[in-house]
Write a protein that holds these residues in place. Sequence first.
Motif, PDB file in Angstrom:
ATOM      1  N   LEU A  64       0.792  -1.232   0.014  1.00  9.39           N
ATOM      2  CA  LEU A  64       0.123  -0.096  -0.091  1.00  9.39           C
ATOM      3  C   LEU A  64       1.040   1.275   0.132  1.00  9.39           C
TER       4      LEU A  64
ATOM      5  N   LEU B   6       3.069   2.048   2.244  1.00  6.04           N
ATOM      6  CA  LEU B   6       3.375   2.772   3.436  1.00  6.04           C
ATOM      7  C   LEU B   6       4.724   2.583   3.493  1.00  6.04           C
TER       8      LEU B   6
ATOM      9  N   ARG C  61      -6.096   0.794  -2.587  1.00  8.36           N
ATOM     10  CA  ARG C  61      -6.241   0.959  -0.963  1.00  8.36           C
ATOM     11  C   ARG C  61      -7.807   0.784  -0.622  1.00  8.36           C
TER      12      ARG C  61
ATOM     13  N   PHE D 145      -3.239  -4.173  11.364  1.00 10.43           N
ATOM     14  CA  PHE D 145      -1.975  -3.889  11.860  1.00 10.43           C
ATOM     15  C   PHE D 145      -1.405  -4.677  12.909  1.00 10.43           C
TER      16      PHE D 145
ATOM     17  N   ALA E 152      -2.882  -0.445  15.987  1.00 11.51           N
ATOM     18  CA  ALA E 152      -2.977   0.958  15.242  1.00 11.51           C
ATOM     19  C   ALA E 152      -4.395   1.577  15.266  1.00 11.51           C
TER      20      ALA E 152
ATOM     21  N   PHE F 245      -7.075   4.654  16.149  1.00 16.31           N
ATOM     22  CA  PHE F 245      -6.770   6.112  16.335  1.00 16.31           C
ATOM     23  C   PHE F 245      -6.982   6.443  17.891  1.00 16.31           C
TER      24      PHE F 245
ATOM     25  N   THR G  54       4.286   9.624  18.317  1.00 14.82           N
ATOM     26  CA  THR G  54       3.495   8.457  18.741  1.00 14.82           C
ATOM     27  C   THR G  54       2.573   7.850  17.794  1.00 14.82           C
TER      28      THR G  54
ATOM     29  N   SER H  68       2.965   4.021  16.601  1.00 13.24           N
ATOM     30  CA  SER H  68       2.072   3.016  17.007  1.00 13.24           C
ATOM     31  C   SER H  68       1.122   2.599  15.544  1.00 13.24           C
ATOM     32  N   GLU H  69       1.763   2.884  14.325  1.00  6.58           N
ATOM     33  CA  GLU H  69       1.198   2.667  13.035  1.00  6.58           C
ATOM     34  C   GLU H  69      -0.150   3.356  12.910  1.00  6.58           C
ATOM     35  N   GLN H  70      -0.293   4.488  13.651  1.00  2.00           N
ATOM     36  CA  GLN H  70      -1.855   4.940  13.377  1.00  2.00           C
ATOM     37  C   GLN H  70      -1.564   5.791  12.208  1.00  2.00           C
TER      38      GLN H  70
ATOM     39  N   ASP I 179       0.351   5.061   9.363  1.00  3.38           N
ATOM     40  CA  ASP I 179       0.171   4.055   8.333  1.00  3.38           C
ATOM     41  C   ASP I 179      -1.433   3.738   8.172  1.00  3.38           C
ATOM     42  N   ALA I 180      -2.189   3.446   9.304  1.00  2.00           N
ATOM     43  CA  ALA I 180      -3.527   3.238   9.111  1.00  2.00           C
ATOM     44  C   ALA I 180      -4.427   4.188   8.534  1.00  2.00           C
ATOM     45  N   PHE I 181      -4.162   5.532   8.709  1.00  2.00           N
ATOM     46  CA  PHE I 181      -4.716   6.717   8.060  1.00  2.00           C
ATOM     47  C   PHE I 181      -4.698   6.329   6.666  1.00  2.00           C
ATOM     48  N   LYS I 182      -3.484   6.342   6.178  1.00  2.00           N
ATOM     49  CA  LYS I 182      -3.108   5.931   4.573  1.00  2.00           C
ATOM     50  C   LYS I 182      -3.568   4.779   4.196  1.00  2.00           C
ATOM     51  N   SER I 183      -3.533   3.639   4.966  1.00  2.00           N
ATOM     52  CA  SER I 183      -4.199   2.400   4.155  1.00  2.00           C
ATOM     53  C   SER I 183      -5.802   2.496   3.960  1.00  2.00           C
ATOM     54  N   LEU I 184      -6.232   3.471   4.826  1.00  5.54           N
ATOM     55  CA  LEU I 184      -7.710   3.561   4.840  1.00  5.54           C
ATOM     56  C   LEU I 184      -7.962   4.700   3.874  1.00  5.54           C
ATOM     57  N   GLY I 185      -7.181   5.010   3.022  1.00  7.44           N
ATOM     58  CA  GLY I 185      -7.515   5.983   1.926  1.00  7.44           C
ATOM     59  C   GLY I 185      -7.541   7.566   2.250  1.00  7.44           C
ATOM     60  N   ARG I 186      -7.113   7.809   3.703  1.00  9.53           N
ATOM     61  CA  ARG I 186      -7.391   9.020   4.307  1.00  9.53           C
ATOM     62  C   ARG I 186      -5.860   9.584   4.130  1.00  9.53           C
TER      63      ARG I 186
ATOM     64  N   ILE J  42      -5.677  15.770   7.429  1.00 11.16           N
ATOM     65  CA  ILE J  42      -6.433  15.589   8.628  1.00 11.16           C
ATOM     66  C   ILE J  42      -5.373  16.102   9.842  1.00 11.16           C
TER      67      ILE J  42
END
Lengths: 254, 261
Positions: A47, A49, A76, A83, A87, A89, B125, B129-131, B133-140, B145
């Motif tokens: 992806l 990342l 995506r 993860f 991960a 929020f 942080t 904690s990969e947050q 990456d998580a944003f990006k993986s969800l297309g955000r 943001i």
Amino acid sequence: MISYKNIHKAFDIPVLTGVDLTVETGEMFALFGPSGTGKSVLMKTTLSLVVPDLGDVEVDGLSVYEGPSSNLEKIRRKIGYVFQHAALFDSLNVYENVSMGLPEDEISRLTTAELSRRVWETLEIVNLEPREILSKLPSELSGGMKKRVGIARAIVGRPEILLWDEPTTGLDPINTAAVERLIKRLSTELEVTSLLVTHDVEGGLQMCDRVAMLSGGTLRFVGTPQEFRDSPDTVVRAFVDRAAAIAALDMAVV
Amino acid sequence: MIRPVEGWFAKVGRSYRVTLEHAGALGMLSWDTLVSIATLKVRLKDILTQLHIMGVQSLPIVFVTATLAGIVTSQQGGYQLISSSPQYILGTLVVQSVVLELAPLLTAIVLVGRIGARITAELGTMVVSEQIDAFKSLGRDPISIIAAPRIIAGVLTMPLLVGFANVIGINAGMLMADFDIGLGRETFLYGARLNWHSWDLFYGFAKSVVFGLFIPVISVHMGLRTRGGAEGVGLQTTKAVMFMILSILVIDALFPPLLLQ
Ligand SMILES: Nc1ncnc2c1ncn2[C@@H]1O[C@H](COP(=O)(O)OP(=O)(O)OP(=O)(O)O)[C@@H](O)[C@H]1O
Ligand SMILES: [Mg+2]
């Protein structure tokens, strides 16, 4: 289908040095390897990342690094990513976290009731009691609960492909079994393609159609679970034997 | 014999490259922010939240800093006055020091601690904690943001806080002048007006806008480059604070030759 083509990635030291791997549509594929060999890094290249130094990834014929940037957006949408460390929020509660798993345009299309039913159902799928946790913040959840909320967020958008980075690490045996069943069910019933990174070698071998082992920057082994068990390769052998020993130990404890 | 020299050149080359890399990344980040504003991807609610955190919640500390700055300048100025110089000079001195230098600089330094460090630690942080990456993986898009609301709020807040610091600092200085050497309000203000150019206010304002841009841009940039666990977050936050304070002092030193002639 996901194709990794000649992926190279170095941070301070080389991590991946030419990984080629194809995961077929509908397949369940497990990736093993010692800690720190770059399993998460490889998955993240899918992806963008982590951007590889060399090589490309194709998802259903769309190139991530050599195509237009709209490819990445499409990819995506197809992929759900679980993860390794959940991960979630921090500043959003469980409900908001899970609904973030849906694309923005879909959220605006759904009514509040539809959205909340969708989140509710998904939490039930991962064995969580929605009523109790919907309004909790991640900091109020146990590690295993966070992990399952992370899974809910990844599957709520009904992706065609799921990337699981150690989904069962840190779960108790009951929830491990539940997550394994879930992975299995998603791939058999919905034909979701699953790429699974796991340290639970026995579980991976039982569930998956094919497995691979990453070691020293490249794939040391790719093949069926049976071939993996019978492999003469000493590194693979050491891995299988140790995994078997640990599984036996687990059985003794439980 | 050759090695130390080579090593020295390599070091200079490396830090030169690192500086250029940082500068490039800061430029990119500012550009991406502009793009996400122009394409209306930034949510007003996020900006308002940041305005509250950066602006309203900073008022007490800015109040204290500006009061002390006014008092100290007034006292030290009064101490330096010799019998032959007219006392109203103290008014000139206090107002000029506060408006041109102390209010913008001290407010910026305070915000580095209050806002900059917080942003770097928060984003750091989120990285480890990969947050992100998580944003990006969800297309955000993490820029629109997370980064953009902080940068916009910084640029808007800083001039307002500096304006507030000006008012507080000048009044504190004036009260102190009365208390210390019995200089009346009228005389103080007479001195202040005598040497007043409206350009000075613009000068302080321009400084505050630049500081207000640099603090969030640097702290977001450093936060997003955090590597490795809790220790990495701590280390990166310290680095970011050093980087912000140095940049502010350097920018502050560039202002007189550019805008005061
Ligand atoms: N963003 C990064 N910056 C620098 N180094 C990194 C980064 N991400 C990963 N690495 C390094 O790359 C190597 C592989 O990391 P990775 O997380 O892929 O391992 P892994 O195989 O997933 O291990 P584990 O089973 O422990 O999760 C490690 O040495 C790690 O330190
Ligand atoms: Mg990993």
